[in-house]
Motif scaffolding. Structure first.
Motif, PDB file in Angstrom:
ATOM      1  N   SER A  25       0.827  -1.208   0.000  1.00 45.53           N
ATOM      2  CA  SER A  25       0.000   0.000   0.000  1.00 45.53           C
ATOM      3  C   SER A  25       0.859   1.254   0.000  1.00 45.53           C
ATOM      4  O   SER A  25       0.589   2.213  -0.728  1.00 45.53           O
ATOM      5  CB  SER A  25      -0.931  -0.005   1.222  1.00 45.53           C
ATOM      6  N   VAL A  26       1.922   1.256   0.815  1.00 46.81           N
ATOM      7  CA  VAL A  26       2.793   2.428   0.881  1.00 46.81           C
ATOM      8  C   VAL A  26       3.475   2.657  -0.462  1.00 46.81           C
ATOM      9  O   VAL A  26       3.526   3.798  -0.975  1.00 46.81           O
ATOM     10  CB  VAL A  26       3.833   2.243   2.003  1.00 46.81           C
ATOM     11  N   LEU A  27       3.986   1.598  -1.056  1.00 49.79           N
ATOM     12  CA  LEU A  27       4.673   1.743  -2.342  1.00 49.79           C
ATOM     13  C   LEU A  27       3.706   2.134  -3.453  1.00 49.79           C
ATOM     14  O   LEU A  27       4.087   2.843  -4.393  1.00 49.79           O
ATOM     15  CB  LEU A  27       5.398   0.450  -2.696  1.00 49.79           C
ATOM     16  N   ALA A  28       2.467   1.678  -3.364  1.00 48.41           N
ATOM     17  CA  ALA A  28       1.471   2.084  -4.356  1.00 48.41           C
ATOM     18  C   ALA A  28       1.244   3.597  -4.305  1.00 48.41           C
ATOM     19  O   ALA A  28       1.134   4.261  -5.353  1.00 48.41           O
ATOM     20  CB  ALA A  28       0.160   1.340  -4.131  1.00 48.41           C
ATOM     21  N   VAL A  29       1.198   4.155  -3.105  1.00 48.45           N
ATOM     22  CA  VAL A  29       1.037   5.604  -2.960  1.00 48.45           C
ATOM     23  C   VAL A  29       2.273   6.329  -3.497  1.00 48.45           C
ATOM     24  O   VAL A  29       2.159   7.356  -4.186  1.00 48.45           O
ATOM     25  CB  VAL A  29       0.790   5.961  -1.481  1.00 48.45           C
ATOM     26  N   VAL A  65      -5.194   2.592  -6.999  1.00 49.76           N
ATOM     27  CA  VAL A  65      -6.064   1.426  -7.142  1.00 49.76           C
ATOM     28  C   VAL A  65      -5.414   0.379  -8.027  1.00 49.76           C
ATOM     29  O   VAL A  65      -5.466  -0.825  -7.757  1.00 49.76           O
ATOM     30  CB  VAL A  65      -7.431   1.858  -7.709  1.00 49.76           C
ATOM     31  N   LEU A  66      -4.783   0.827  -9.115  1.00 49.99           N
ATOM     32  CA  LEU A  66      -4.138  -0.113 -10.040  1.00 49.99           C
ATOM     33  C   LEU A  66      -3.091  -0.959  -9.337  1.00 49.99           C
ATOM     34  O   LEU A  66      -3.065  -2.191  -9.468  1.00 49.99           O
ATOM     35  CB  LEU A  66      -3.505   0.668 -11.202  1.00 49.99           C
ATOM     36  N   PHE A  67      -2.228  -0.330  -8.562  1.00 49.34           N
ATOM     37  CA  PHE A  67      -1.163  -1.075  -7.898  1.00 49.34           C
ATOM     38  C   PHE A  67      -1.676  -1.869  -6.703  1.00 49.34           C
ATOM     39  O   PHE A  67      -1.134  -2.934  -6.391  1.00 49.34           O
ATOM     40  CB  PHE A  67      -0.046  -0.124  -7.470  1.00 49.34           C
ATOM     41  N   LEU A 112       2.637  -6.946  -9.321  1.00 50.40           N
ATOM     42  CA  LEU A 112       3.246  -5.885 -10.116  1.00 50.40           C
ATOM     43  C   LEU A 112       4.161  -5.019  -9.251  1.00 50.40           C
ATOM     44  O   LEU A 112       5.275  -4.668  -9.650  1.00 50.40           O
ATOM     45  CB  LEU A 112       2.153  -5.029 -10.757  1.00 50.40           C
ATOM     46  N   VAL A 113       3.714  -4.693  -8.049  1.00 51.98           N
ATOM     47  CA  VAL A 113       4.542  -3.893  -7.137  1.00 51.98           C
ATOM     48  C   VAL A 113       5.756  -4.697  -6.684  1.00 51.98           C
ATOM     49  O   VAL A 113       6.873  -4.168  -6.621  1.00 51.98           O
ATOM     50  CB  VAL A 113       3.703  -3.426  -5.933  1.00 51.98           C
TER      51      VAL A 113
END
Length: 433
Positions: free
Chosen positions: A50-54, A397-399, A405-406
């Motif tokens: 979640s952190v990396l997605a942001v 949302v995508l990540f 993928l992340v």
């Protein structure tokens, strides 16, 4: 020339020679330290994803800011003549935009005193209030194995019920506030309970039912807002409700100079309640069991149909709290059919980013509240299109929806997967037995 033996083979040979007669030499590779497994679970866990997605979303947002910035485009025209001008323009564009985002959502250093400077944070919490409430409702259904995308309809029905009690009825001060709040919660719960009942009794898919009920709620509320004596304000020709009575408005928490109201404390209480419900109650155990495997839960004696009904009732009530906070805390001068303001769909994003955990949903709601509050400041101060904030939310949302993928992008380990050494030892133990 003597043949050279690898160091590892020499070590194995020395171990074999040092073993006493009758004993089996120990050729197993030692296990990796326990700390490695812990770090692997942390780095590859859902919180890190979640952190990396942001972070990735903010990087993509910075790239888009650079692309649409006029000064950067102008400086890029003579890049080979004076390249430092381009880099300077890029730094000013990205730094200015994100500085405006921070000052519009957390603290404004340009204000003369602390009371005025902290106002952006209160705006963030005000925007986050309905997002957290609706996100908790969506997250609850995720844990049960349902997909509640009927937030718009539940918000509209809750807002209509609370708006009618708060704007069309006269009651004593405290009673009026409580009655309007309960009316909204019951309205949202019943609208969500319809979905659970149809799911339990007929097997109807909750996605289809919630989408259809969104349309039903929208046109029903639109009709009531155009009907005198229903929701339409007396003497009003426009489709708008009557303003809320002063006795049915959430009181301010920090005074009239701030918009933060009692609804924020209610969503804190709702977060604690959902956490207790899912992790400390027997009903929450049944919810989690059905969410993992409804067939196995049914064999274990759990009434799956009843679980669906109660889950959608509670979820509808939580989403309804978002509609109540809109009517009684934010839009108190009367509302129209667009009062949901996309909160029902943003709640899905909040629930995904929070990994359907109450605390995670609370933090994700505050993050999206900050993006909403700071986005307007960024647009006004730096002329950055507000659509970039929507792109950032979409990238998140995508990540979030694609953890592999992340992990592949940042070369993160997969949590819960044993190291090769552990797998090798496990195979040897199986063969020995």
């Amino acid at each position: 020339m003597s043949e050279q033996i690898p160091a590892r083979s020499q070590d194995t040979k020395l171990q074999a020679e040092s073993v006493e007669p009758g004993q089996t030499p120990n050729t197993e590779t030692p296990d990796a330290p326990r700390g490695n497994a812990v770090m692997r679970d942390i780095l590859g866990g859902s919180a890190m994803i979640s952190v990396l997605a942001v972070v990735v979303a903010l990087i993509v947002g910075a790239i888009l800011i650079v692309i649409v910035n006029e000064d950067v485009v102008e400086a890029a025209g003579y890049f080979f003549a004076r390249p430092l001008d381009t880099f300077r323009a890029i730094g000013d564009a990205v730094g200015g935009a994100y500085a405006a985002l921070f000052q519009g959502s957390v603290y404004n250093f340009r204000r003369p005193d602390f009371a005025a400077g902290i106002r952006p944070l209160t705006e963030t919490l005000t925007f986050a209030t309905p997002l957290i409430a609706a996100g908790l409702g969506v997250a609850l259904t995720f844990r049960v194995g349902l997909f509640n995308i009927g937030g718009r309809g539940q918000i509209l029905i809750a807002a209509a019920a609370a708006g009618y009690v708060g704007g069309m009825m006269e009651l004593p001060p405290v009673v009026h506030l409580v009655a309007a709040l309960l009316a909204g919660l019951v309205g949202g719960a019943l609208w969500g309970g319809i979905v659970g009942l149809l799911k339990a009794r007929t097997g109807a898919h909750e996605v289809i039912v919630t989408i259809m009920l969104n349309y039903v709620a929208f046109y029903l509320v639109s009709y009531l807002l155009r009907t005198p004596g229903a929701l339409q304000a007396p003497g009003q020709n426009n489709p708008k409700s009557a303003p809320m009575a002063d006795t049915a408005v959430f009181p301010e928490l920090l005074g009239p100079q701030y918009n933060l109201h009692l609804g924020f404390l209610l969503v804190i209480a709702a977060t604690v309640f959902v956490w207790w419900l899912l992790n400390r109650s027997s009903l929450g155990f049944r919810y989690r069991a059905v969410g993992e495997n409804p067939n196995a839960a049914r064999v274990a004696g759990i009434d799956v149909g009843r679980v669906y009904i109660t889950a959608m009732l509670i979820s509808g009530g939580l989403v309804g709290l978002a509609g109540v906070s809109q009517v009684m805390g934010t839009i108190t001068t009367g509302f129209a059919s667009g009062i949901d303001a996309g909160i029902g769909f943003d709640a899905i994003t909040v629930a995904l980013l929070g990994r359907s955990r109450p605390i995670g949903v609370f933090v994700a709601g505050i993050l999206f509240g900050a993006l909403k509050a700071g986005g307007y400041s960024m647009q006004a101060a730096e002329s950055v299109p507000i659509d970039i904030v929507l792109v950032v939310q979409s990238i998140i949302v995508l990540f979030i929806a694609a953890p592999p993928l992340v992990r592949g992008l940042f070369h993160l380990p997969t949590p819960g997967v044993d190291s090769p050494r552990r797998k090798q030892r496990a195979r040897k133990e199986v063969v020995t037995r």
